[in-house]
Design an enzyme around this catalytic site. Structure first.
Site, short mmCIF file in Angstrom:
data_model
loop_
_atom_site.label_atom_id
_atom_site.label_comp_id
_atom_site.label_asym_id
_atom_site.label_seq_id
_atom_site.Cartn_x
_atom_site.Cartn_y
_atom_site.Cartn_z
N ARG A 38 -2.18 -6.60 -3.65
CA ARG A 38 -1.16 -7.66 -3.71
C ARG A 38 0.13 -7.22 -3.00
NH1 ARG A 38 3.07 -8.15 -7.04
NH2 ARG A 38 2.22 -6.77 -8.64
N HIS A 40 0.58 -4.67 -0.75
CA HIS A 40 0.57 -4.02 0.57
C HIS A 40 -0.41 -4.59 1.60
CE1 HIS A 40 3.30 -1.10 -1.05
NE2 HIS A 40 2.46 -0.86 -2.04
N HIS A 147 -1.77 3.34 -4.25
CA HIS A 147 -0.33 3.52 -4.01
C HIS A 147 -0.10 3.74 -2.52
CE1 HIS A 147 3.76 5.07 -4.37
NE2 HIS A 147 3.38 6.16 -3.73
#
Length: 156
Positions: A38, A40, A147
């Site tokens: 969502r 990146h 991440h």
């Protein structure tokens, strides 16, 4: 008689409520991999010179709710290519963790940075397109990005 039947059902009701209390918090909760996608991934969106791209995307992807996220990067490559980074060059994450990986090739990205003086709820972003190697942290089974750690220029 009716009271006895009600009392007999009470333990069952308590059990159902306990199970719902356990299960409910996980329902609708976004996984770390889903959050990465969502925040990146924008595989469909080709990077353009549209100066409002970041303002629109940051709002659309819920990164301006309650506060303005100061920095974010969108990747304009197929999800499978970004997931493949988890099996490329292993590097140390900015926070010292050992689960980061650097893409073997440059990827099209858009950097979004909060402009000076911009304050919630009027979040305004500077948009800049780049081609860079990305560094992502990966975890889970399947092993996927969770991440976005950094982007770096080609070192050649």
């Amino acid at each position: 008689m009716a009271l006895e039947k009600s009392l007999a059902l009470l333990p069952l009701l308590v059990l159902v409520l306990l199970v719902l209390g356990w299960v409910q918090p996980s329902l609708g909760k976004e996984s770390r991999a889903q959050k990465f996608q969502r925040q990146h991934m924008d595989s469909d969106g080709s990077p353009s010179s549209n100066p409002t791209y970041c303002n629109n995307m940051m709002r659309r992807r819920n990164m301006t709710q309650g506060r303005c996220k100061p920095v974010n990067t969108f990747v304009h490559e197929p999800l499978v290519d970004v997931q493949d980074v988890c099996f490329q060059e292993k590097v140390t994450c900015k926070n010292g963790q050992p689960n980061c990986y650097k893409s073997s090739s440059s990827m099209r990205i858009t950097d979004c940075r909060l402009t000076n003086g911009s304050r919630y709820p009027n979040c305004a972003y500077r948009t800049s397109q780049k081609e860079r190697h990305i560094i992502v942290a990966c975890e889970g089974n399947p092993y996927v990005p969770v991440h976005f750690d950094a982007s770096v220029e080609d070192s050649t």
